[in-house]
Design a protein around this motif. Structure first.
Motif, PDB file in Angstrom:
ATOM      1  N   ASN A   1       0.829  -1.218   0.000  1.00 14.04           N
ATOM      2  CA  ASN A   1       0.000   0.000   0.000  1.00 14.04           C
ATOM      3  C   ASN A   1       0.856   1.258   0.000  1.00 14.04           C
ATOM      4  O   ASN A   1       0.765   2.095   0.897  1.00 14.04           O
ATOM      5  CB  ASN A   1      -0.962   0.010   1.184  1.00 14.04           C
ATOM      6  CG  ASN A   1      -1.899  -1.173   1.167  1.00 14.04           C
ATOM      7  OD1 ASN A   1      -2.242  -1.678   0.103  1.00 14.04           O
ATOM      8  ND2 ASN A   1      -2.311  -1.623   2.323  1.00 14.04           N
ATOM      9  N   ILE A   2       1.666   1.390  -1.028  1.00 11.29           N
ATOM     10  CA  ILE A   2       2.576   2.527  -1.094  1.00 11.29           C
ATOM     11  C   ILE A   2       1.814   3.831  -1.316  1.00 11.29           C
ATOM     12  O   ILE A   2       0.716   3.837  -1.860  1.00 11.29           O
ATOM     13  CB  ILE A   2       3.649   2.335  -2.189  1.00 11.29           C
ATOM     14  CG1 ILE A   2       3.021   2.150  -3.573  1.00 11.29           C
ATOM     15  CG2 ILE A   2       4.570   1.192  -1.846  1.00 11.29           C
ATOM     16  CD1 ILE A   2       4.035   2.070  -4.692  1.00 11.29           C
ATOM     17  N   ALA A   3       2.408   4.918  -0.874  1.00 17.21           N
ATOM     18  CA  ALA A   3       1.846   6.256  -1.074  1.00 17.21           C
ATOM     19  C   ALA A   3       2.401   6.819  -2.373  1.00 17.21           C
ATOM     20  O   ALA A   3       3.583   6.675  -2.665  1.00 17.21           O
ATOM     21  CB  ALA A   3       2.204   7.157   0.096  1.00 17.21           C
TER      22      ALA A   3
ATOM     23  N   GLN B   1      -1.062  -0.545  -4.550  1.00 22.16           N
ATOM     24  CA  GLN B   1       0.159  -1.033  -5.170  1.00 22.16           C
ATOM     25  C   GLN B   1       1.157  -1.488  -4.119  1.00 22.16           C
ATOM     26  O   GLN B   1       1.136  -1.014  -2.977  1.00 22.16           O
ATOM     27  CB  GLN B   1       0.804   0.048  -6.025  1.00 22.16           C
ATOM     28  CG  GLN B   1       0.009   0.417  -7.255  1.00 22.16           C
ATOM     29  CD  GLN B   1       0.677   1.524  -8.026  1.00 22.16           C
ATOM     30  OE1 GLN B   1       1.130   2.512  -7.454  1.00 22.16           O
ATOM     31  NE2 GLN B   1       0.741   1.371  -9.341  1.00 22.16           N
ATOM     32  N   THR B   2       2.033  -2.374  -4.543  1.00 22.24           N
ATOM     33  CA  THR B   2       3.124  -2.857  -3.707  1.00 22.24           C
ATOM     34  C   THR B   2       4.427  -2.372  -4.321  1.00 22.24           C
ATOM     35  O   THR B   2       4.641  -2.517  -5.527  1.00 22.24           O
ATOM     36  CB  THR B   2       3.110  -4.392  -3.642  1.00 22.24           C
ATOM     37  OG1 THR B   2       1.869  -4.815  -3.078  1.00 22.24           O
ATOM     38  CG2 THR B   2       4.255  -4.926  -2.807  1.00 22.24           C
ATOM     39  N   GLY B   3       5.285  -1.792  -3.506  1.00 19.41           N
ATOM     40  CA  GLY B   3       6.596  -1.363  -3.973  1.00 19.41           C
ATOM     41  C   GLY B   3       7.613  -2.458  -3.710  1.00 19.41           C
ATOM     42  O   GLY B   3       7.688  -2.988  -2.607  1.00 19.41           O
ATOM     43  N   ILE B   4       8.355  -2.821  -4.732  1.00 20.43           N
ATOM     44  CA  ILE B   4       9.418  -3.819  -4.586  1.00 20.43           C
ATOM     45  C   ILE B   4      10.734  -3.137  -4.934  1.00 20.43           C
ATOM     46  O   ILE B   4      10.884  -2.589  -6.026  1.00 20.43           O
ATOM     47  CB  ILE B   4       9.173  -5.044  -5.481  1.00 20.43           C
ATOM     48  CG1 ILE B   4       7.872  -5.734  -5.051  1.00 20.43           C
ATOM     49  CG2 ILE B   4      10.365  -6.006  -5.408  1.00 20.43           C
ATOM     50  CD1 ILE B   4       7.519  -6.968  -5.853  1.00 20.43           C
TER      51      ILE B   4
ATOM     52  N   ALA C   1       6.588  -0.216  -8.889  1.00 25.02           N
ATOM     53  CA  ALA C   1       5.230  -0.330  -8.371  1.00 25.02           C
ATOM     54  C   ALA C   1       4.592  -1.541  -9.033  1.00 25.02           C
ATOM     55  O   ALA C   1       4.661  -1.701 -10.252  1.00 25.02           O
ATOM     56  CB  ALA C   1       4.431   0.926  -8.678  1.00 25.02           C
ATOM     57  N   CYS C   2       3.995  -2.403  -8.221  1.00 21.73           N
ATOM     58  CA  CYS C   2       3.403  -3.636  -8.716  1.00 21.73           C
ATOM     59  C   CYS C   2       1.980  -3.804  -8.176  1.00 21.73           C
ATOM     60  O   CYS C   2       1.639  -3.234  -7.152  1.00 21.73           O
ATOM     61  CB  CYS C   2       4.219  -4.852  -8.246  1.00 21.73           C
ATOM     62  SG  CYS C   2       5.954  -4.816  -8.702  1.00 21.73           S
TER      63      CYS C   2
END
Length: 105
Positions: free
Chosen positions: A43-45, A57-60, A99-100
């Motif tokens: 849950n990225i900003a 979204q998920t940040g990797i 962002a994924c």
């Protein structure tokens, strides 16, 4: 001690302290690549015209020297979960963050 060696030492320590474990990346070529250490942020900003907002979204984040590039549509597999790459959102020359979206079954 040179600036580059101090920077590299700091980056190694940060990755050891903050990494969430290994992942696998599979691009359009189909051959999987092991990524020994990734950092996962759920849950990225993101910033938009109305300010900062939370996303699904998920940040990797991974080290650029381990995995040179990823492309939209590529898949990271982490802890049995599949994350489809949407876009690169940060690259400082050492670490890259993409962002994924998690692929639900």
């Amino acid at each position: 001690m040179s600036w580059a060696s101090m920077r590299d030492r700091m980056n190694r320590k940060n990755m050891r302290a903050l990494n969430d474990g290994p992942a696998c990346y599979q691009g359009a070529s189909g051959s999987p690549q092991d990524v020994p250490e990734v950092m996962i942020d759920f849950n990225i900003a993101r910033s938009g015209p109305e300010g900062v907002f939370l996303t699904e979204q998920t940040g990797i984040t991974y080290r650029k020297d381990v995995l040179c590039s990823v492309a939209r549509g590529g898949i990271f597999i982490y802890d049995g979960r599949r994350f489809v790459v949407e876009e690169e959102i940060a690259d400082d020359g050492m670490f890259v963050t993409v962002a994924c979206m998690e692929q639900r079954r």
